[in-house]
Write a protein that holds these residues in place. Sequence first.
Motif, mmCIF file in Angstrom:
data_model
loop_
_atom_site.group_PDB
_atom_site.id
_atom_site.type_symbol
_atom_site.label_atom_id
_atom_site.label_comp_id
_atom_site.label_asym_id
_atom_site.label_seq_id
_atom_site.Cartn_x
_atom_site.Cartn_y
_atom_site.Cartn_z
ATOM 1 N N ILE A 137 0.850 -1.208 0.000
ATOM 2 C CA ILE A 137 0.000 0.000 0.000
ATOM 3 C C ILE A 137 0.881 1.253 0.000
ATOM 4 C CG2 ILE A 137 -1.758 1.324 1.268
ATOM 5 C CD1 ILE A 137 -2.667 -1.317 2.575
ATOM 6 N N ILE A 138 1.884 1.259 0.857
ATOM 7 C CA ILE A 138 2.753 2.428 0.987
ATOM 8 C C ILE A 138 3.454 2.742 -0.336
ATOM 9 C CG2 ILE A 138 4.960 3.185 2.000
ATOM 10 C CD1 ILE A 138 3.976 1.981 4.667
ATOM 11 N N GLN A 139 3.965 1.716 -1.005
ATOM 12 C CA GLN A 139 4.712 1.976 -2.247
ATOM 13 C C GLN A 139 3.826 2.542 -3.346
ATOM 14 O OE1 GLN A 139 8.089 -1.001 -3.161
ATOM 15 N NE2 GLN A 139 6.745 -2.068 -1.753
ATOM 16 N N HIS A 140 2.570 2.129 -3.379
ATOM 17 C CA HIS A 140 1.642 2.700 -4.373
ATOM 18 C C HIS A 140 1.450 4.198 -4.103
ATOM 19 C CE1 HIS A 140 -1.995 2.723 -7.040
ATOM 20 N NE2 HIS A 140 -2.222 3.807 -6.297
ATOM 21 N N GLU A 141 1.207 4.539 -2.824
ATOM 22 C CA GLU A 141 0.991 5.948 -2.469
ATOM 23 C C GLU A 141 2.276 6.752 -2.657
ATOM 24 O OE1 GLU A 141 -1.971 6.811 -2.322
ATOM 25 O OE2 GLU A 141 -2.645 4.735 -2.195
ATOM 26 N N TYR A 142 3.389 6.139 -2.282
ATOM 27 C CA TYR A 142 4.688 6.798 -2.409
ATOM 28 C C TYR A 142 4.976 7.144 -3.873
ATOM 29 C CZ TYR A 142 9.700 7.612 -1.679
ATOM 30 O OH TYR A 142 10.949 8.165 -1.619
ATOM 31 N N ASP A 143 4.621 6.237 -4.772
ATOM 32 C CA ASP A 143 4.787 6.495 -6.201
ATOM 33 C C ASP A 143 4.109 7.810 -6.605
ATOM 34 O OD1 ASP A 143 6.347 4.376 -6.959
ATOM 35 O OD2 ASP A 143 4.772 3.280 -8.030
ATOM 36 N N HIS A 144 2.921 8.065 -6.037
ATOM 37 C CA HIS A 144 2.212 9.308 -6.367
ATOM 38 C C HIS A 144 3.070 10.531 -6.044
ATOM 39 C CE1 HIS A 144 -1.699 7.951 -7.712
ATOM 40 N NE2 HIS A 144 -1.861 7.175 -6.654
ATOM 41 N N LEU A 145 3.845 10.449 -4.954
ATOM 42 C CA LEU A 145 4.705 11.579 -4.564
ATOM 43 C C LEU A 145 5.830 11.784 -5.579
ATOM 44 C CD1 LEU A 145 5.138 10.937 -0.721
ATOM 45 C CD2 LEU A 145 3.241 12.050 -1.921
ATOM 46 N N GLU A 146 6.148 10.715 -6.310
ATOM 47 C CA GLU A 146 7.233 10.773 -7.294
ATOM 48 C C GLU A 146 6.702 11.023 -8.703
ATOM 49 O OE1 GLU A 146 10.620 10.405 -6.434
ATOM 50 O OE2 GLU A 146 9.827 10.611 -4.416
#
Length: 185
Positions: A137-146
């Motif tokens: 879940i975190i990596q999906h959301e983190y991708d949005h920040l990138e």
Amino acid sequence: MILPIYVYGHPILRKVSKDITMDYPNLDKLILDMFVSMDESDGVGLAAPQIGKNIRLFVVEGTPFADLDPSIVGFRKAFINAHIIERSNTEIIRSEGCLSVPGIHEEVSRPDKITMSYLDANGESHKEEFSGIRAWIIQHEYDHLEGILFVDHVSPLRKRILKGKLARISTGKINVHYRIVVPRK
Ligand code: ZN
């Protein structure tokens, strides 16, 4: 307040987001609004770019994945200024979707374990390891920040197959039960 979700094709979703300070205007209210908006749209995560802000903030709610991992119940958190420091070599493939890319689900391979530094909603700093569903879940959301979307991870062939659907999303020709912001035409 329920915030509308920016969808595929909007340039905001493609920018790298910036760190903020804890005195960011109305931060508590923004975090609360993001939780409410995530719940309202039945999301398991929501990142600030998805509500039109290029800042490093996202919220998650793991409870809907209780059948895959009972320990995830209550994994409901805000992450501020998140930075992934380490990723495991072992990857896991799971089917993903996104509130900004409605109606599309694709298999994505991601590291099973990450180490991330972040501030919590109280401004306390953490360096923490996440694995399994949490890391996913975190990596999906983190991708949005990138400025990255999950469809960027699929093969060129799959991307070609999705092209028409993605074009329809970016022109707002989709049926969703939450309010959206489509790119300016
Ligand atoms: Zn997403």
